[in-house]
Scaffold this active site. Structure first.
Site, PDB file in Angstrom:
ATOM      1  N   GLY A 105       0.829  -1.211   0.000  1.00  0.00           N
ATOM      2  CA  GLY A 105       0.000   0.000   0.000  1.00  0.00           C
ATOM      3  C   GLY A 105       0.858   1.253   0.000  1.00  0.00           C
ATOM      4  N   PHE A 106       0.208   2.380   0.157  1.00  0.00           N
ATOM      5  CA  PHE A 106       0.894   3.681   0.147  1.00  0.00           C
ATOM      6  C   PHE A 106       1.970   3.736   1.249  1.00  0.00           C
ATOM      7  CE2 PHE A 106       0.059   7.856   2.469  1.00  0.00           C
ATOM      8  CZ  PHE A 106       1.190   8.479   1.962  1.00  0.00           C
ATOM      9  N   VAL A 158      -4.912 -11.052   5.238  1.00  0.00           N
ATOM     10  CA  VAL A 158      -4.636 -11.210   6.683  1.00  0.00           C
ATOM     11  C   VAL A 158      -5.797 -11.824   7.446  1.00  0.00           C
ATOM     12  CG1 VAL A 158      -2.856  -9.481   7.215  1.00  0.00           C
ATOM     13  CG2 VAL A 158      -5.256  -8.790   7.136  1.00  0.00           C
ATOM     14  N   LEU A 179      -0.135  -3.168   8.946  1.00  0.00           N
ATOM     15  CA  LEU A 179      -0.733  -2.015   8.241  1.00  0.00           C
ATOM     16  C   LEU A 179      -1.903  -2.439   7.351  1.00  0.00           C
ATOM     17  CD1 LEU A 179       2.341  -1.082   8.806  1.00  0.00           C
ATOM     18  CD2 LEU A 179       1.969   0.475   6.931  1.00  0.00           C
ATOM     19  N   TYR A 185     -14.391   1.096  10.188  1.00  0.00           N
ATOM     20  CA  TYR A 185     -12.959   1.421  10.262  1.00  0.00           C
ATOM     21  C   TYR A 185     -12.588   1.812  11.690  1.00  0.00           C
ATOM     22  CZ  TYR A 185      -8.522   3.753   9.043  1.00  0.00           C
ATOM     23  OH  TYR A 185      -7.204   4.135   8.966  1.00  0.00           O
TER      24      TYR A 185
END
Ligand code: NAD
Ligand code: UDP
Length: 320
Positions: free
Chosen positions: A11-12, A58, A72, A144
């Site tokens: 990812g970023f 995951v 992450l 989230y």
């Protein structure tokens, strides 16, 4: 040399962390299901003898012998984490359990990439780590926010019950190269819109504030946190305390890109926090860490990155 697992490593932020760890001479296993990450983010690492990419979710257990784990894995942009809310909460909760079990088996140290979202729409400003937050448990951001809060709880319980060596960082809004043009978060949206001379989409009045951290500062803080004494577990805020309204951000980006874009106002999404600013006293004291890249410099890096982006080069600079 240590063997370090980075979940969400394509990812970023993860791709910058993998690069940093490889440059430090560590062996890195990057585990990612490529939901919001991409193989392009890690192309420069793929042939490195110390780098391994594992395409895996995951949500399912993973076996390896590792010394350290950075967790992450989780979509971070509201449009992406709300796309499949149930999947998002599973990623946070089951992902945390699977990686904590792996840490238990291999006696690895494990760091959780938590978020300023655990403070919700904060009634305390700036936010200190001791603040418990103001989170709606049933709203559209809850998959989230509550997923990340539950992951923090799991980390603490594995620490108390099983003596695991854990670290928890709470990351505030972070931006930089390798964000996707369609990531949906504010800095990438505005830079992409401005470079294309398209309307800049302000949600709500634009008076809400955020504090923006450049990715290199964050990665430095993450590595410092992982390397603290075992008795320091956090949670610790990592962010740049300079606070800007969304309108100020838009104006800066228009100016730096010399854009013809106009501001347009769209409805404010539900539960959008009104303000956000980290108190970083703890990071300054414990990690001897301070952000070094201010918004103006960071935005210039971001603008240069998107100017060269293969998906944008055709449309950049077109006049309205
Ligand atoms: P990102 O979406 O670019 O990175 C997340 C990565 O996790 C992606 O590569 C994605 O493919 C991967 N992933 C998602 N679900 C997965 C799953 N089930 N199994 C395996 N991999 C999975 O976002 P980012 O900005 O790089 O964020 C990285 C981490 O930092 C996230 O955990 C996020 O919550 C946290 N964080 C980021 C910010 C920020 O401002 N960027 C702020 C607070 C916290
Ligand atoms: N935002 C905006 N226009 C956009 C994208 C975001 O005005 O095109 C606003 C959003 O409503 C929020 C702030 O910018 O108030 C930061 O949004 P982002 O999604 O980057 O992060 P978060 O809300 O999770 O801090």
């Amino acid at each position: 040399m240590k063997t370090i697992l980075v979940s969400g490593g394509a990812g970023f932020i993860g791709s910058h962390l993998c690069t940093r760890l490889i440059n430090d001479g560590q062996k890195v296993i990057c585990l990612d299901n490529l939901f919001t990450g991409s193989e392009e983010n890690i192309t420069h690492l793929k042939d490195h003898p110390l780098f391994e990419f594992v395409c895996k979710d995951v949500e399912y257990p993973y076996e390896a012998v590792v010394d350290e784990i950075y967790n992450l894995a989780c979509p971070a942009s509201p449009i992406h984490y709300q796309h499949d809310a149930i999947k998002t909460i599973k990623t946070s909760v089951l992902g945390a359990i699977n990686l904590l079990e792996l840490a238990k088996k291999t006696n690895a140290k494990i760091l959780q990439a938590s978020t300023s979202e655990v403070y919700g729409d904060p009634e305390v400003h700036p936010q200190q780590e001791s603040y418990w937050g103001n989170v709606n448990p049933i709203g559209i951001r809850s998959c989230y926010d509550e997923g990340k809060r539950c992951a923090e709880t799991l980390f603490m319980d594995y620490h108390r019950q099983n003596g695991l060596r854990i670290k928890i960082i709470r990351i505030f809004n972070t931006y930089g190269p390798r964000m996707l043009p369609n990531d949906g978060r504010v800095v990438s949206n505005f830079v992409v819109q401005a470079l294309q001379n398209k309307d800049i989409t302000i949600y709500g009045s634009g008076k809400q504030t955020r504090s923006f951290q450049y990715v290199d500062d964050l990665v430095e803080g993450m590595v410092r946190m992982m390397n603290t004494e075992d008795d320091f577990i956090g949670p610790i805020n990592l962010g740049n305390p300079n606070e800007f309204s969304i309108l100020e951000l838009a104006q800066k980006i228009i100016k730096f890109t010399n854009s013809n874009s106009q501001l347009i106002f769209k409805p404010l999404p539900h539960d959008d926090p009104k303000q956000r600013k980290p108190d970083i006293t703890l990071a300054k004291t414990k990690l001897k860490w301070n952000p070094t890249i201010e918004l103006e410099e960071g935005l210039h890096h971001m603008i240069e990155y998107f100017k060269e982006h293969p998906l944008l080069t055709q449309s950049i600079g077109k006049t309205r």
